[in-house]
Structure formats: structure tokens, C-alpha cells
Design a protein around this motif. Sequence first.
Motif, short mmCIF file in Angstrom:
data_model
loop_
_atom_site.label_atom_id
_atom_site.label_comp_id
_atom_site.label_asym_id
_atom_site.label_seq_id
_atom_site.Cartn_x
_atom_site.Cartn_y
_atom_site.Cartn_z
N GLU A 69 -12.02 -3.37 11.66
CA GLU A 69 -12.19 -2.67 10.72
C GLU A 69 -11.04 -1.70 10.27
N LEU A 70 -10.54 -1.18 11.50
CA LEU A 70 -9.42 -0.32 11.26
C LEU A 70 -8.22 -1.02 10.78
N HIS A 71 -8.05 -2.11 11.25
CA HIS A 71 -6.67 -2.71 10.70
C HIS A 71 -7.10 -3.42 9.01
N GLN A 72 -8.50 -3.50 8.76
CA GLN A 72 -8.53 -3.90 7.46
C GLN A 72 -8.14 -3.05 6.43
N TRP A 73 -8.03 -1.78 7.10
CA TRP A 73 -7.85 -0.68 5.97
C TRP A 73 -6.34 -0.92 5.02
N CYS A 74 -5.48 -1.51 5.72
CA CYS A 74 -4.00 -1.75 5.05
C CYS A 74 -4.41 -2.76 4.03
N TYR A 75 -5.28 -3.85 4.18
CA TYR A 75 -5.29 -4.76 3.34
C TYR A 75 -6.14 -4.38 2.19
N GLU A 76 -7.24 -3.66 2.53
CA GLU A 76 -8.12 -3.10 1.26
C GLU A 76 -7.04 -2.14 0.38
N LEU A 77 -6.34 -1.34 1.20
CA LEU A 77 -5.33 -0.16 0.24
C LEU A 77 -4.53 -1.01 -0.50
N SER A 78 -4.01 -2.18 -0.07
CA SER A 78 -2.96 -2.98 -0.73
C SER A 78 -2.98 -3.35 -1.95
N GLY A 79 -4.48 -3.57 -2.26
CA GLY A 79 -5.00 -4.14 -3.61
C GLY A 79 -4.63 -5.65 -3.83
N LEU A 91 0.91 -1.25 0.17
CA LEU A 91 -0.05 -0.12 -0.06
C LEU A 91 1.04 1.31 0.11
N TRP A 92 2.06 1.23 0.29
CA TRP A 92 2.92 2.43 0.44
C TRP A 92 2.88 3.30 -0.32
N PRO A 93 3.08 3.16 -1.74
CA PRO A 93 3.02 4.08 -2.98
C PRO A 93 1.63 4.60 -3.14
N LYS A 94 0.52 3.85 -2.75
CA LYS A 94 -0.76 4.17 -2.98
C LYS A 94 -1.70 4.99 -1.88
N GLY A 111 -2.40 8.43 0.14
CA GLY A 111 -2.81 9.69 -0.20
C GLY A 111 -4.01 10.40 0.76
N ALA A 112 -4.24 11.65 0.35
CA ALA A 112 -5.27 12.19 1.20
C ALA A 112 -6.46 11.56 1.51
N ARG A 113 -7.14 10.71 0.46
CA ARG A 113 -8.28 10.20 0.62
C ARG A 113 -8.06 8.85 1.69
N SER A 114 -7.16 8.12 1.25
CA SER A 114 -6.62 7.01 2.24
C SER A 114 -6.81 7.24 3.44
N PHE A 115 -5.85 8.40 3.81
CA PHE A 115 -5.75 8.80 5.14
C PHE A 115 -6.89 9.31 5.86
N ALA A 116 -7.75 9.88 5.21
CA ALA A 116 -9.04 10.32 5.69
C ALA A 116 -10.01 9.09 6.00
N ASP A 117 -9.83 8.09 5.20
CA ASP A 117 -10.53 6.79 5.30
C ASP A 117 -10.05 6.23 6.84
N LEU A 118 -8.79 6.17 6.82
CA LEU A 118 -7.97 5.71 8.30
C LEU A 118 -8.52 6.58 9.26
N ASP A 119 -8.43 7.77 9.47
CA ASP A 119 -9.00 8.60 10.47
C ASP A 119 -10.53 8.44 10.75
N HIS A 120 -11.28 8.08 9.85
CA HIS A 120 -12.62 7.79 9.94
C HIS A 120 -13.05 6.43 10.80
N ARG A 121 -12.12 5.62 10.53
CA ARG A 121 -11.95 4.22 11.16
C ARG A 121 -11.64 4.20 12.52
N GLN A 122 -10.68 5.26 12.80
CA GLN A 122 -10.01 5.56 14.01
C GLN A 122 -11.12 6.14 14.84
N ALA A 123 -11.86 7.15 14.27
CA ALA A 123 -12.91 7.68 14.97
C ALA A 123 -14.14 6.86 15.33
#
Length: 221
Positions: free
Chosen positions: A140-150, A103-106, A108-120
Motif C-alpha cells: 500500500e505504501l509503495h502504491q502511493w507513487c503509482y497513484e500519484l503519477s496519474g 509524480l515529481w511535479p505533482k 504537495g502537502a496533501r500527497s505527503f500527508a497520504d504517504l505519512d499515513h501509509r507509513q504509520a
Amino acid sequence: MFTTEIEQIPERRTLWEQTAQRLQTLIANGTLAPGTRLTENALAEQMGVSRAPLREAIRHLINVGLLVSEPYKGVRVLELTREGLHQLYEYRTGIEQMAFRSLWPKRGARSFADLDHRQARLLEAIDDGDSALAIDRELELHQWCYELSGNTLLLDAWTRIKPHLRCYFVLHQRAHNRAGPARQSHDSYIEHAKGESLPAALDFIEAHMKQGFDQVIAHLR
């Protein structure tokens, strides 16, 4: 606005999937204790479902490893052992580090906002004292990285261990005598996920997975 409305549509599940989810909850909260042998007729009556969806649910939970089928002995709930938890820790750490590499090169602002939303959402569950919901939100929070990895194989691996992690998190809560993780427990995780150093993030993941693990192991009788 449109995205928010889409997110509010409840997920539709078949009857056997709903039954499997209910069984997972009964296992995770200890109602069906480790080692418990399941009687199909009694369980169907207790849950108010017919035997057909119950059989499908049991078959699914056997496939993911939460239930164990033994020849001539029937089906029982998986017993969590120290060795099994060590294997779960090593496996989960490995696949989460792999997801971060992908996920590292993928990011961006949208993925970070998604992560913040899950944390909230996780913090909301913790503040409400809802231990079951806190577990769901932490997953759900940890699933973020698997979804973003593609990487569909990584996401499938994550999906398969989620039932085991749900049981582990219940043990974690009992060992630490609290409903869900500490409020600040994912602050550094999110900081590293948004950071500039992949090696630092990978090192942190290993440390994060280890948090409280020894206390959980000691809690097992």
C-alpha cells in the motif's frame, strides 16, 4: 471527518475476487507451495466455494502469472526461481523510477500527508507482529507513487506484479526471520520522496529495491 468515514467503508468484491485473494494468500504464505498442482474439485471443497467462482479466480491468477497452465498437465503454482526474482527486481525498479519521474511535479502537502499515513499504517502492522498485514501495508505504501503519477499504464503494471511481490515479501520475511520489514526500512524512502532532488530519489529507489535481495536469493534452494 467525511474523508475518514469514506475510507472506513470496506471494499466490495465479487465472490471470484474474494476467492482469488484467498488463493493469493495461500500461495504467499506457503500453504500452496511453489509447483503444487491444483485439483479443482478438491480445492473448491477445501475453500468452501463452488467451481464457477473458483474457475474465474484461477483464470485471473493465470493471467497475472501466479498460476501456470500446462497442456495435458493442468494448473500448478508458479515456482519462484533466482532468474525470475532477478527479473522481478529489475522490472519493479524500472516502473517505480518511472512513477517517480511522473509524480515529481505533482507532489504537495496533501500527497505527503497520504504517504505519512501509509507509513504509520505499516508501522502499526509491524508493531503488532502481523506479517500478512505488514505485507499488505508495505504494498500500500509503495502504491502511493503509482497513484500519484496519474499514469494508468504504470498503475496497471504495478497491479499485475503485486501478487508476485506478495510472494517475494514472504520469502524476504523468512530469509530475515522477521514479521515484515524493519521499522526504519522506509524512513529514507519517504525522505527522498519528499526531497528536492529527483536524481537522488531515483538512485535511492534502486538501492532500496536491492535491500535484502541477495539474502532472499541465497535463501532459495
